[in-house]
Motif scaffolding. Sequence first.
Motif, short mmCIF file in Angstrom:
data_model
loop_
_atom_site.label_atom_id
_atom_site.label_comp_id
_atom_site.label_asym_id
_atom_site.label_seq_id
_atom_site.Cartn_x
_atom_site.Cartn_y
_atom_site.Cartn_z
N GLN A 1 -56.45 29.43 -62.00
CA GLN A 1 -55.05 29.38 -62.40
C GLN A 1 -54.13 29.85 -61.27
O GLN A 1 -53.00 29.38 -61.15
N THR B 1 -45.09 17.66 -63.16
CA THR B 1 -46.01 18.77 -62.87
C THR B 1 -47.45 18.29 -62.89
O THR B 1 -48.25 18.65 -62.02
N LEU C 1 -50.24 18.54 -59.87
CA LEU C 1 -51.53 19.20 -60.05
C LEU C 1 -52.68 18.26 -59.71
O LEU C 1 -53.74 18.70 -59.24
N SER D 1 -53.70 25.94 -56.62
CA SER D 1 -53.68 26.32 -58.03
C SER D 1 -52.30 26.06 -58.60
O SER D 1 -51.31 25.91 -57.87
N GLU D 2 -52.22 26.04 -59.93
CA GLU D 2 -50.94 25.78 -60.58
C GLU D 2 -49.91 26.86 -60.20
O GLU D 2 -48.75 26.54 -59.92
N GLU D 3 -50.35 28.11 -60.18
CA GLU D 3 -49.41 29.19 -59.85
C GLU D 3 -48.91 29.07 -58.42
O GLU D 3 -47.72 29.27 -58.15
N MET E 1 -46.35 26.18 -58.26
CA MET E 1 -45.07 26.55 -58.85
C MET E 1 -44.29 27.49 -57.94
O MET E 1 -43.07 27.40 -57.81
#
Length: 393
Positions: A77, A165, A169, A175-177, A180
Amino acid sequence: MKRTREEVDATLHVAKLNAAELLPAVHCLAFGPRASGAAAGDFCLLELEPALCQQLEAGHSLVIRGDKDEQAVLCSQDKTYDLKIADTSNMLLFIPGCKTPDQLKTEETQCNIIHTEIFGFSNNYWELRRCRPKLKKLKKLLMQNSYEGPDSQKEKDSDHPKYTTADLLDQIQASEEEIMTQLQVLNACEIGGYWRILEFDYEMKLLNHITQLVDSESWSFSKVPLNTCLQELGPLEPAEMIEHCLKCYGKEYIDEGEVYFELNADNICRATAQMLLQNAVKFNLAEFQEVWQQSVPEGMVTRLDQLKGLALVDRHTRPEIIFLLKVADLPEDDQARFNSLFSLREKWTEEDIAPYIQDLCGEKQTIGALLTKYSRSSMQNGVKVYNSRRPLS
């Protein structure tokens, strides 16, 4: 055939092992029908650190990302890992339900034999190494269709690529975090469900509207009211764009129930410098500093340290010059980054080069360690300078 206890004891005797020194339970291994016809490459083992195991056990996912021409990475994540194959001289066996010695110790087991079927085997495993997220592609994708305002021709055409988004991805090795966080660094915003980067000229147009309003209303840069900005500038630009610009160049806070922004003078001065430098190959430093100070809102003070990682000063020329050099435009790979920098300038001081390699530092890596690995140091007029370790073509 399954072994009997007598056969096991006889084997222990031949091996000169004392059964009293061993756990009473005995695993007798045998290849099952599936394992007998399996090849070593039919199964993959992945070695995980405890924190990643805990995430999987908690129901979270690990995702392998990468196109066909990219080295695969594994993402949790919030972190990114390189995937490397590690060979082992020992055959690794897959045994479902196999109990470890520690597990057997906690159970009351009689002197028994556990017949265990081998499900598969492998001669290597995947190991993970923490790596920097590969984020350069993110800006490249979003710049294919930068946002120039609601009335631009681009917004009327449907053939320009846009990314949600989920799209990012799927295509970015991070990672997504981390993705972002980088979207925030890029000052990207969601418009109609798609992530967009504002065209720099349009971003500056929004910023000028805000700073001119602050000046006309005699507001403090530390207390710019959101609602009044939206009311006054609403006829000129979409409210969400005004608010986005305030978030890019200021810090939001609430006072007596009202939303305010404290504008960041360093960020505004930096953006103004970029606007001045982007159309000039090189700029006389003294003239630039004068024009720069005149171009920023009254009350803000320009300083060269606001331009770290954005512009480079050459003090060896006469007159001294400054030119645009954005760290975001440099290669992502360590060696390629240093090659690019040393191609531009043969010798660097640590003060000059640090802003351009700071993002290459890992969790426990320092700028000094990077310089030691990729450059040689020497003294020039009493100042330590760094040049390339390898000849540049």
